[in-house]
Scaffold this motif. Structure first.
Motif, PDB file in Angstrom:
ATOM      1  N   LEU A  77       0.801  -1.310  -0.056  1.00  0.00           N
ATOM      2  CA  LEU A  77       0.007   0.109   0.028  1.00  0.00           C
ATOM      3  C   LEU A  77       1.021   1.393   0.081  1.00  0.00           C
ATOM      4  CD1 LEU A  77      -2.842  -0.398   2.686  1.00  0.00           C
ATOM      5  CD2 LEU A  77      -2.996  -0.523   0.146  1.00  0.00           C
ATOM      6  N   ASP A  78       0.589   2.217  -0.651  1.00  0.00           N
ATOM      7  CA  ASP A  78       1.518   3.601  -0.690  1.00  0.00           C
ATOM      8  C   ASP A  78       1.446   3.768   0.760  1.00  0.00           C
ATOM      9  OD1 ASP A  78       1.144   3.231  -3.508  1.00  0.00           O
ATOM     10  OD2 ASP A  78      -0.500   4.528  -3.396  1.00  0.00           O
ATOM     11  N   THR A  81      -1.577   5.859   1.504  1.00  0.00           N
ATOM     12  CA  THR A  81      -2.773   4.911   1.646  1.00  0.00           C
ATOM     13  C   THR A  81      -3.066   4.306   2.925  1.00  0.00           C
ATOM     14  OG1 THR A  81      -2.853   4.799  -0.756  1.00  0.00           O
ATOM     15  CG2 THR A  81      -4.106   3.238   0.500  1.00  0.00           C
ATOM     16  N   TYR A 108     -11.389  -0.590  -2.382  1.00  0.00           N
ATOM     17  CA  TYR A 108     -11.039   0.574  -1.841  1.00  0.00           C
ATOM     18  C   TYR A 108     -12.029   1.746  -1.786  1.00  0.00           C
ATOM     19  CZ  TYR A 108      -6.407  -1.244  -3.156  1.00  0.00           C
ATOM     20  OH  TYR A 108      -5.440  -1.867  -3.438  1.00  0.00           O
ATOM     21  N   ARG A 175       0.216   2.684  -7.528  1.00  0.00           N
ATOM     22  CA  ARG A 175      -0.696   3.667  -7.335  1.00  0.00           C
ATOM     23  C   ARG A 175      -2.108   3.704  -8.537  1.00  0.00           C
ATOM     24  NH1 ARG A 175       1.465   7.277  -4.005  1.00  0.00           N
ATOM     25  NH2 ARG A 175       0.500   8.842  -4.376  1.00  0.00           N
ATOM     26  N   GLN A 176      -2.533   2.307  -8.535  1.00  0.00           N
ATOM     27  CA  GLN A 176      -3.541   2.210  -9.776  1.00  0.00           C
ATOM     28  C   GLN A 176      -4.961   3.078  -9.525  1.00  0.00           C
ATOM     29  OE1 GLN A 176      -3.864  -1.490 -11.050  1.00  0.00           O
ATOM     30  NE2 GLN A 176      -5.913  -1.320 -11.998  1.00  0.00           N
ATOM     31  N   VAL A 177      -5.238   3.043  -8.059  1.00  0.00           N
ATOM     32  CA  VAL A 177      -6.670   3.576  -7.740  1.00  0.00           C
ATOM     33  C   VAL A 177      -6.594   4.850  -8.045  1.00  0.00           C
ATOM     34  CG1 VAL A 177      -8.355   3.768  -6.067  1.00  0.00           C
ATOM     35  CG2 VAL A 177      -7.383   1.521  -6.628  1.00  0.00           C
ATOM     36  N   ARG A 178      -5.349   5.592  -7.440  1.00  0.00           N
ATOM     37  CA  ARG A 178      -5.142   7.163  -7.462  1.00  0.00           C
ATOM     38  C   ARG A 178      -5.041   7.369  -8.983  1.00  0.00           C
ATOM     39  NH1 ARG A 178      -3.419   9.147  -2.589  1.00  0.00           N
ATOM     40  NH2 ARG A 178      -3.154   7.356  -1.013  1.00  0.00           N
ATOM     41  N   LEU A 191      -7.436   7.657   0.520  1.00  0.00           N
ATOM     42  CA  LEU A 191      -7.742   6.360  -0.049  1.00  0.00           C
ATOM     43  C   LEU A 191      -7.449   5.315   1.119  1.00  0.00           C
ATOM     44  CD1 LEU A 191      -8.185   4.748  -2.606  1.00  0.00           C
ATOM     45  CD2 LEU A 191      -5.713   4.712  -3.131  1.00  0.00           C
TER      46      LEU A 191
HETATM   47  N1  URA Z   1      -3.860   1.830  -5.476  1.00  0.00           N
HETATM   48  C1  URA Z   1      -3.376   2.860  -5.301  1.00  0.00           C
HETATM   49  O1  URA Z   1      -3.323   4.159  -5.761  1.00  0.00           O
HETATM   50  N2  URA Z   1      -2.824   3.064  -3.831  1.00  0.00           N
HETATM   51  C2  URA Z   1      -2.486   1.893  -3.120  1.00  0.00           C
HETATM   52  O2  URA Z   1      -1.675   1.846  -2.067  1.00  0.00           O
HETATM   53  C3  URA Z   1      -3.282   0.906  -3.611  1.00  0.00           C
HETATM   54  C4  URA Z   1      -3.938   0.673  -4.619  1.00  0.00           C
END
Ligand code: URA
Length: 255
Positions: A77-78, A81, A108, A175-178, A191
């Motif tokens: 996890l970042d 995050t 998330y 950082r996929q979700v971001r 997040l």
């Molecule tokens: N996506 C993100 O941007 N950050 C994470 O830590 C995990 C998934």
């Protein structure tokens, strides 16, 4: 059977597999090693790997177990995050869960700038083009809450309001979700990972942890088989898959 050289005939004799020497017919008996599987709520600012030598705190510092097993984080996890992360000393479990073929859903909750419209939510559900290629579709994309600015409210970001968005992905790109949310016009302010497989964060305050149950560990190791039809890795050339059918994961407007 002998324990530390003494013949043992009594059923139910207790041994310490770490300290006692057990033999049968003169040969050593290896007992299965106790393994640790921990669910931790990682606070913001704590890093998930020791590779970051400048980090003040690492996730493994938050779990103090007797015998000090060598725990490692399962995935990353970042630092900024927060939320659910597993720690284990079981290399095979770690390898299985982080292997690209092992599709464990991760959910998330994001606080984003602005309020995503239906179009933005549909784009997330169909997969988003990032600089390292198209993502797989996100599931369960939904607007949890829209915080519309009050008339006369000012200050940074107040003009557009903010929103809470929930989504589930199966990949683990950096950082996929971001990046997905930024790509549809809604940068992430906060997040939190709230679920991995069927394991939920709920009930664990930041910094707290618990042991996973045997059933949870067993279920987590079987995702690969359950989702064997999923692609192994994102490909920049693969067209996005259609959004999931209505009902299960269709983006919803807040009620
Ligand atoms: N996506 C993100 O941007 N950050 C994470 O830590 C995990 C998934």
């Amino acid at each position: 059977m002998r324990v530390n050289g003494q013949v043992v005939t009594e059923l139910g004799t207790k041994v310490d597999p770490q300290a006692d020497t057990i033999t049968f017919d003169g040969r050593p008996v290896a007992l299965p090693k106790k393994r640790y599987y921990i669910a931790l709520n990682k606070p913001r600012g704590v890093v998930s790997t020791r590779a970051d030598v400048h980090a003040a705190r690492v996730v493994t510092d938050l779990v103090d177990l007797q015998g000090r097993p060598l725990l490692r984080p399962v995935g990353r996890l970042d630092a900024d995050t927060e939320g659910l992360i597993f720690l284990t000393d079981d290399g095979e479990f770690l390898h299985r869960l982080t292997h690209p073929r092992h599709h464990v859903p991760k959910t998330y909750r994001a606080v984003v700038e602005g309020i995503p419209d239906a179009d933005a939510l549909v784009r997330l559900a169909g997969g988003v083009r990032l600089d390292d290629g198209m993502t797989a579709p996100a599931e369960g994309v939904r607007l949890v809450r829209a915080n519309r600015p009050r008339p006369g409210q000012d200050g940074a970001g107040a003009g557009e309001g903010t929103a809470e968005v929930e989504l589930t992905i199966y990949e683990g790109r950096n950082r996929q979700v971001r990046r997905m949310l930024a790509a549809v016009g809604h940068p992430v302010a906060r997040l939190t990972r709230i679920r991995i497989g069927a394991v939920r964060l709920s009930g664990l305050p930041p910094g707290a942890w618990r042991h996973l149950t045997a059933k949870e560990v067993e279920d987590l190791t079987h995702y690969q088989e359950k989702h064997a039809s999923w692609p192994t890795a994102p490909s920049p050339s693969r067209p996005p898959r259609a959004p999931s059918p209505p009902g299960s994961s269709r983006p919803k407007r807040p009620s």
